[in-house]
Structures are given as structure tokens and as C-alpha cells.
Design a protein around this motif. Sequence first.
Motif, PDB file in Angstrom:
ATOM      1  N   ARG A 189       0.854  -1.190   0.000  1.00  0.00           N
ATOM      2  CA  ARG A 189       0.000   0.000   0.000  1.00  0.00           C
ATOM      3  C   ARG A 189       0.883   1.231   0.000  1.00  0.00           C
ATOM      4  NH1 ARG A 189      -5.032  -0.184   3.793  1.00  0.00           N
ATOM      5  NH2 ARG A 189      -5.285   1.715   2.591  1.00  0.00           N
ATOM      6  N   GLY A 239      -4.290   6.698  11.512  1.00  0.00           N
ATOM      7  CA  GLY A 239      -4.517   6.139  12.839  1.00  0.00           C
ATOM      8  C   GLY A 239      -3.305   5.422  13.409  1.00  0.00           C
ATOM      9  N   CYS A 240      -2.344   5.103  12.562  1.00  0.00           N
ATOM     10  CA  CYS A 240      -1.129   4.408  12.990  1.00  0.00           C
ATOM     11  C   CYS A 240       0.041   5.349  13.226  1.00  0.00           C
ATOM     12  CB  CYS A 240      -0.725   3.372  11.944  1.00  0.00           C
ATOM     13  SG  CYS A 240      -1.918   2.055  11.762  1.00  0.00           S
ATOM     14  N   GLU A 300      -0.135   4.283   0.823  1.00  0.00           N
ATOM     15  CA  GLU A 300      -0.585   5.317   1.734  1.00  0.00           C
ATOM     16  C   GLU A 300      -0.358   4.907   3.186  1.00  0.00           C
ATOM     17  OE1 GLU A 300      -5.142   3.848   1.214  1.00  0.00           O
ATOM     18  OE2 GLU A 300      -3.934   4.650  -0.384  1.00  0.00           O
ATOM     19  N   ASP A 354      -1.787   4.922   7.030  1.00  0.00           N
ATOM     20  CA  ASP A 354      -3.011   5.018   7.819  1.00  0.00           C
ATOM     21  C   ASP A 354      -2.780   6.050   8.921  1.00  0.00           C
ATOM     22  OD1 ASP A 354      -5.246   4.734   9.405  1.00  0.00           O
ATOM     23  OD2 ASP A 354      -4.867   2.635   9.911  1.00  0.00           O
TER      24      ASP A 354
END
Length: 61
Positions: free
Chosen positions: A4, A10-11, A6, A8
Motif C-alpha cells: 500500500r 490512525g497508525c 498510503e 493510515d
Amino acid sequence: MTLREEVDPGCVPNPAQVARLIAAVKALPGRGPHLYAFFGCVYYAAMRPAEMTAVSMRFTL
């Protein structure tokens, strides 16, 4: 499995979390100051760990 492109959100730690992490690392005995500089550069200068291995004292102010 595919890669991936991109990240996240949230991480990713927020600036306050990073500041606490870096302060805690600095307090570690032994390599704490070294790791403090390492993680500071990784976060604040957006350097990758591989780039950090090339940094030496001659590049500092």
C-alpha cells in the motif's frame, strides 16, 4: 499481498505522543541520548532509518 502506498493516519503518532516518546527514550540509560537524537531526526526531519545511519557528528552543528 500488495504494497500500500498510503499511510493510515490512525497508525501515526501525533506530535504530543512523539514528544513524550522522544523524552522517554532520552531518559534510558546507555544508548538513550543516541536514540533520542536518532528518533528526533527521524520524526522532525522526516528521515528514514537508512538515511540516519549515514549521519555522523561531522554533519551536525
